[in-house]
Enzyme design. Sequence first.
Site, PDB file in Angstrom:
ATOM      1  N   ASP A  36       0.811  -1.224   0.000  1.00 35.81           N
ATOM      2  CA  ASP A  36       0.000   0.000   0.000  1.00 35.81           C
ATOM      3  C   ASP A  36       0.849   1.281   0.000  1.00 35.81           C
ATOM      4  O   ASP A  36       0.682   2.156   0.881  1.00 35.81           O
ATOM      5  CB  ASP A  36      -0.896   0.032   1.264  1.00 35.81           C
ATOM      6  CG  ASP A  36      -1.708  -1.238   1.446  1.00 35.81           C
ATOM      7  OD1 ASP A  36      -2.159  -1.804   0.442  1.00 35.81           O
ATOM      8  OD2 ASP A  36      -1.898  -1.656   2.613  1.00 35.81           O
ATOM      9  N   GLU A 212     -11.637   0.150  -3.398  1.00 30.44           N
ATOM     10  CA  GLU A 212     -11.020   0.658  -2.170  1.00 30.44           C
ATOM     11  C   GLU A 212      -9.820   1.501  -2.543  1.00 30.44           C
ATOM     12  O   GLU A 212      -9.678   1.907  -3.699  1.00 30.44           O
ATOM     13  CB  GLU A 212     -10.655  -0.511  -1.232  1.00 30.44           C
ATOM     14  CG  GLU A 212      -9.782  -1.576  -1.852  1.00 30.44           C
ATOM     15  CD  GLU A 212      -9.456  -2.713  -0.887  1.00 30.44           C
ATOM     16  OE1 GLU A 212      -9.908  -2.695   0.261  1.00 30.44           O
ATOM     17  OE2 GLU A 212      -8.714  -3.626  -1.295  1.00 30.44           O
TER      18      GLU A 212
HETATM   19  O1  FUB Z   1      -3.248  -3.665   3.295  1.00 33.85           O
HETATM   20  C1  FUB Z   1      -4.522  -3.994   3.783  1.00 33.85           C
HETATM   21  C2  FUB Z   1      -5.530  -3.638   2.752  1.00 33.85           C
HETATM   22  O2  FUB Z   1      -5.312  -4.373   1.551  1.00 33.85           O
HETATM   23  C3  FUB Z   1      -5.491  -2.216   2.291  1.00 33.85           C
HETATM   24  O3  FUB Z   1      -6.007  -1.321   3.227  1.00 33.85           O
HETATM   25  C4  FUB Z   1      -6.243  -2.335   1.027  1.00 33.85           C
HETATM   26  O4  FUB Z   1      -6.170  -1.213   0.208  1.00 33.85           O
HETATM   27  C5  FUB Z   1      -5.570  -3.553   0.436  1.00 33.85           C
HETATM   28  O5  FUB Z   1      -4.362  -3.248  -0.186  1.00 33.85           O
END
Ligand code: FUB
Length: 448
Positions: A36, A212
């Site tokens: 991320d 997301e």
């Molecule tokens: O890293 C945990 C979660 O997985 C993140 O918050 C999302 O965006 C995905 O990458």
Amino acid sequence: MMKKYLQSWFLVAAATLLVTVANAQNPLITNQFTADPSARVFNGRVYVYPSHDIKAAPGRGRAGWFVMEDYHVFSSGNLTDWTDHGMIVSQTTVPWADPASYSMWAPDCIARNGKYYFYFPTTTKPQTAGGRGRFAIGVAVADKPTGPFKIQPEPIKGVLGIDPNVFIDDDGQAYLYWSQGNIFAAKLKANMLEIEGEVQTLTDLPVKGLKEGPYMYKHKGTYYLTYPHVENKIERLEYATSKSPLGPFKFTGVIMDENPTGCWTNHHSIIEYQGQHYLFYHSSDLSPNFDKNRSIRADSLFFNAGGTIKKVIPTLRGVGLTQALSKIQIDRYSEKGDNATVKFIDTAKVFEGWKTNLPATKNGWIRYNSVNFGKVKNVTVRVWSGQGGTLEIRDAAATGNLIAKVKVPKGASWREVTVPVSSIKQGVHHLVIAAKNSAVEVDWISFR
Ligand code: FUB
């Protein structure tokens, strides 16, 4: 007084001790898992605020799921050498976080009026015994991009969800974006700690499939809302455009297709640095069989003349120049023949990296681009060859000049062999490396 002095001395000493240097292509960081990536340019240097995946262990997270207890920040001035500034925020120091949740998910950081605001999602302490907390978004504030960060006592009021992203428009108005099934947005007050007005759900985006990880980027007056989306089975990176930071948005295209390794998530950010745009994203390079131990990457990103984004094809070579004097990891190749293969040096110790097997066949070559040469006299290669072979290092330019010929003695263990190089002009060269007579395995090559 003395206690305070000792405490601050300890913090400085600890920070100094924690600084380590990673030298990498893709993935960018090879001594720990990272995910991320939120990349930012602060004071002419690139800072990356990723999540930090770790392995589950008894009493530490849930096996088979994300396990994330803290954040590090990394920086680079050349996109090749990355400094790890150490841990900046941990779940154990967030007063409202559930320290058993290991859910320090995707963060972001932004600068305003000389302060650095670090936004992070994590799970709140359960309200009832045996209950479960909810994802909320906290803020930590520092005077420098590397901290020390002071954590706010409460999460941002009125915001529940993950993947915070903050964007400051040219008129100074800041916006917070985040996700929780949908993508949400709200204005931030000037204090950067509270939202102002209504939370908006950005509904004019693809409806089917999880969305997301929003990341807002403004380019030539257009607002690019970029986000991972499950259009098929796993996430790909898409974008929608608008003339306003809060929409309405129009789905415009795909920035990066689904990860060929099957890594279910992707999560990204976009920066412009020294006149070039870059996409930071993640894959599962150091954990091909478990996609919740991820690794951050960067590749160049280009806008078309009309403002659309050219699809980014992920590479191992990544970005930045590699210095001829460094250990050149040719397994992070630009291109290779079908018979050249790359494997972990030791599958039980993935952080030791990869090796390249070059068979002495027509398609056994590998090309590594953008090596910056000063004056060099010798090359050292870390190699082994079961039968004994010869490694040829050539300039990939049309002339294919032979730079060095390295005889690798027969033997079953790694060794370093040094030979003189023929003259090579100072400047940037692309290298092609191939084996003759018999297969050679290469860990790295380095010029002197
Ligand atoms: O890293 C945990 C979660 O997985 C993140 O918050 C999302 O965006 C995905 O990458």
